[in-house]
Motif scaffolding. Structure first.
Motif, PDB file in Angstrom:
ATOM      1  N   THR A  62       0.806  -1.228   0.000  1.00 44.45           N
ATOM      2  CA  THR A  62       0.000   0.000   0.000  1.00 44.45           C
ATOM      3  C   THR A  62       0.839   1.278   0.000  1.00 44.45           C
ATOM      4  N   ASP A 106      -4.771  -2.165  -6.378  1.00 49.89           N
ATOM      5  CA  ASP A 106      -4.475  -1.017  -7.236  1.00 49.89           C
ATOM      6  C   ASP A 106      -5.586  -0.896  -8.274  1.00 49.89           C
ATOM      7  N   GLU A 159      -4.619   0.856  -3.370  1.00 52.10           N
ATOM      8  CA  GLU A 159      -5.505   1.652  -2.532  1.00 52.10           C
ATOM      9  C   GLU A 159      -6.139   0.773  -1.451  1.00 52.10           C
ATOM     10  N   TRP A 171      -8.716   4.989   0.164  1.00 54.02           N
ATOM     11  CA  TRP A 171      -7.559   5.681   0.732  1.00 54.02           C
ATOM     12  C   TRP A 171      -6.325   5.340  -0.086  1.00 54.02           C
ATOM     13  N   GLU A 172      -5.423   6.333  -0.217  1.00 51.79           N
ATOM     14  CA  GLU A 172      -4.179   6.100  -0.950  1.00 51.79           C
ATOM     15  C   GLU A 172      -3.026   6.766  -0.205  1.00 51.79           C
ATOM     16  N   TYR A 173      -1.881   6.084  -0.260  1.00 50.15           N
ATOM     17  CA  TYR A 173      -0.698   6.599   0.438  1.00 50.15           C
ATOM     18  C   TYR A 173      -0.119   7.791  -0.314  1.00 50.15           C
ATOM     19  N   TYR A 212      -1.854   8.178   4.760  1.00 49.79           N
ATOM     20  CA  TYR A 212      -2.914   7.674   3.900  1.00 49.79           C
ATOM     21  C   TYR A 212      -4.020   8.727   3.857  1.00 49.79           C
TER      22      TYR A 212
END
Length: 511
Positions: free
Chosen positions: A196, A242, A250, A266-268, A275
């Motif tokens: 992630t 992804d 995600e 949520w995405e880093y 995140y």
């Protein structure tokens, strides 16, 4: 609506009743209550029938813990179930012997204690030539015992092979090693595995009732890397994939609040090393799904305060998160009433099939158009985590526990274990071991992994693992297409900590 689980008092009583049995079952043989065979013939010697049953039990002891039971009323299934419960069995073996002339027929059924109607039956025949040495039964009975035991072990465990003749193939299985991670404080609801943060290492994402956490793996143990404290509450499911094709997996989290599903993505963010949400409060149940040539897609389904879910499971358009009506893509060819979490996509030589769990908790296999090809006899039990509709069908708020309740299914995974471009199905199955003290309550204290291989237009059991000693809340697989890695991680509540102020959970690794 908040995720519902067994109350603390109930769970405490159940744990007290079954903790010892649960601990003793760690990676042990499955316990089978074997009831005496019924003698349906006037001309069959009762002692021969008794010896036949005991010989079968002895030949099964290398793989199963067979307990020979005292006789129960033959037609009273409740009496049999209560006797089996009393000695901690999870399966019942029962049968009958009949005879016409010299032809002898043995009919055996192996079923779970809590649902004997979903058993598997086999028939073995032999010819009694009357030859005896002293008190020994005729040789035909010895041959029947050997054949019955061999076929029962094949039905129960599989033999890692499927198919016949030139189409016969071997399905790689786990080595049989079982280990645990260190306990983690909290009451985990769901877990997922992926990279992630694009560091080249896999993380474990865990959803708790009221927040999300990301862990790195150190051997079998988990070490917290990040916690998303503003993620919301009432989580029921988490995925990591992804879905926007940018190289970063995600986190897709799903909440069920007051009868409505709300999902977030949520995405880093590498700059802030946090995140961050890229979509919030999406009004659907969401799920990441690997659908063959199209790769990972985002599937969705509407929620309802009375029926919990409604309508078809559909794909969201690439790069869309369901905020607008035109985000919807094609509906998946699944039976009406299928919940988004109760099926898996399987590759079959370039085409996509679907394995589903129907209303009777049995596995079905569907073709790419949704036509049912096969229905199994195995009952696949879900988890203890449930969602509950806040309204009854009259549209009023539920005040009498009449509203619908759904238990989260265990995950099902498709993986090509033998490299033939056709996926096998791996599914976790929780074992019901409670009920002797609370007739209408089911407590899971064991789980097993089962692998089914596609054999033509059916699924055939290839193998199953030993019981884990704890039930599965959620799971993931670690599998490389090269076949060098295959292990299953199972998120499990530590029943020994159930009386403490805080819950604890760990990962059980099947390797």
């Amino acid at each position: 609506m908040r995720v519902k689980t067994n109350s603390l008092l109930l769970a405490a009583i159940a744990a007290a009743c079954f903790l010892v049995a649960s601990g003793a079952a760690w990676a042990a043989k499955q316990v089978v209550a074997f009831f005496p065979l019924q003698n349906l013939s006037d001309n069959t010697i009762a002692a021969d029938v008794d010896r036949l049953g005991r010989s079968i039990g002895e030949k099964l002891q290398d793989r199963l813990d067979v307990r020979i039971m005292a006789a129960a009323v033959p037609d009273d299934l409740t009496a049999r179930r209560n006797k089996a419960r009393g000695m901690g069995a999870t399966y019942i073996l029962a049968g009958a012997v009949s005879r016409i002339g010299r032809s002898v027929t043995l009919d055996l059924t192996l079923s779970t204690v809590e649902d004997p109607g979903k058993g598997r039956t086999l028939v073995v025949t032999g010819v009694d030539d009357g030859a005896r040495k002293g008190a020994d039964p005729p040789p035909a009975y010895a041959r029947m015992a050997t054949e019955a035991a061999s076929r029962l072990k094949y039905l129960f465990f599989g033999d890692e092979t499927v198919g016949e003749g030139a189409g016969r193939r071997k399905i790689p299985r786990l080595s049989g090693t079982v280990s645990r991670s260190r306990d983690i404080v909290g009451d985990v609801v769901s877990v997922a595995r992926n990279d992630t943060d694009r560091d080249g290492k896999m993380e474990i994402v865990a959803a708790y009732p009221n927040d999300l956490a990301v862990y790195r793996m150190e051997g079998d143990d988990l070490v917290e890397k990040a916690r998303i404290t503003d993620a919301g509450a009432d989580f029921i499911h988490v995925d990591a994939a992804d879905i926007n094709r940018n190289g970063i997996a995600e986190i897709i989290s799903v909440r069920y609040v007051a009868g409505k599903s709300l999902s977030d993505v949520w995405e880093y963010d590498g700059d802030s090393r946090q995140y961050k949400p890229i979509a919030r409060d999406i009004p659907y149940f969401l799920r990441a799904l690997d659908i063959g040539k199209d790769g990972i897609v985002l599937a969705a389904q509407e929620s309802d305060p009375v029926t919990i879910h409604k309508g078809p499971v559909f794909r969201l358009a690439p790069g869309k998160y369901g905020a607008a009506a035109d985000d919807r893509s094609a509906a998946l060819p699944l039976p009406d009433g299928t919940w988004i979490y109760s099926f898996a996509a399987l590759n079959n030589g370039g085409k996509t099939r679907f394995a589903t769990i129907n209303e009777r908790d049995r596995l079905n296999l569907l073709d790419e158009n949704g036509k049912k090809l096969w229905e199994g006899m195995d009952s696949v039990s879900g988890t203890e985590t449930a969602v509950r509709a806040p309204l009854v069908f009259a549209g009023k708020e539920d005040g009498r526990q009449d509203a619908k309740r759904l238990f989260m299914p265990n995950r099902m995974f498709g993986a090509d274990l033998d490299g033939d471009r056709t996926d096998e199905l791996i599914v976790m199955n929780n074992i019901v071991t409670a009920g002797a003290f609370f007739e209408n309550i089911r407590v899971y204290s064991n789980a097993e992994a089962m692998c089914f291989a596609q054999d033509g237009d059916s699924l055939q059991l290839a193998w199953r693992t030993p019981q884990t000693g704890s039930s599965a809340r959620d799971s993931f697989i670690d599998f490389s297409p090269s076949g060098r890695t295959l292990r299953i991680g199972i998120a499990s509540r530590d029943k020994g900590k159930i009386l403490g102020q805080f819950g604890e959970w760990n990962l059980i690794w099947l390797k």
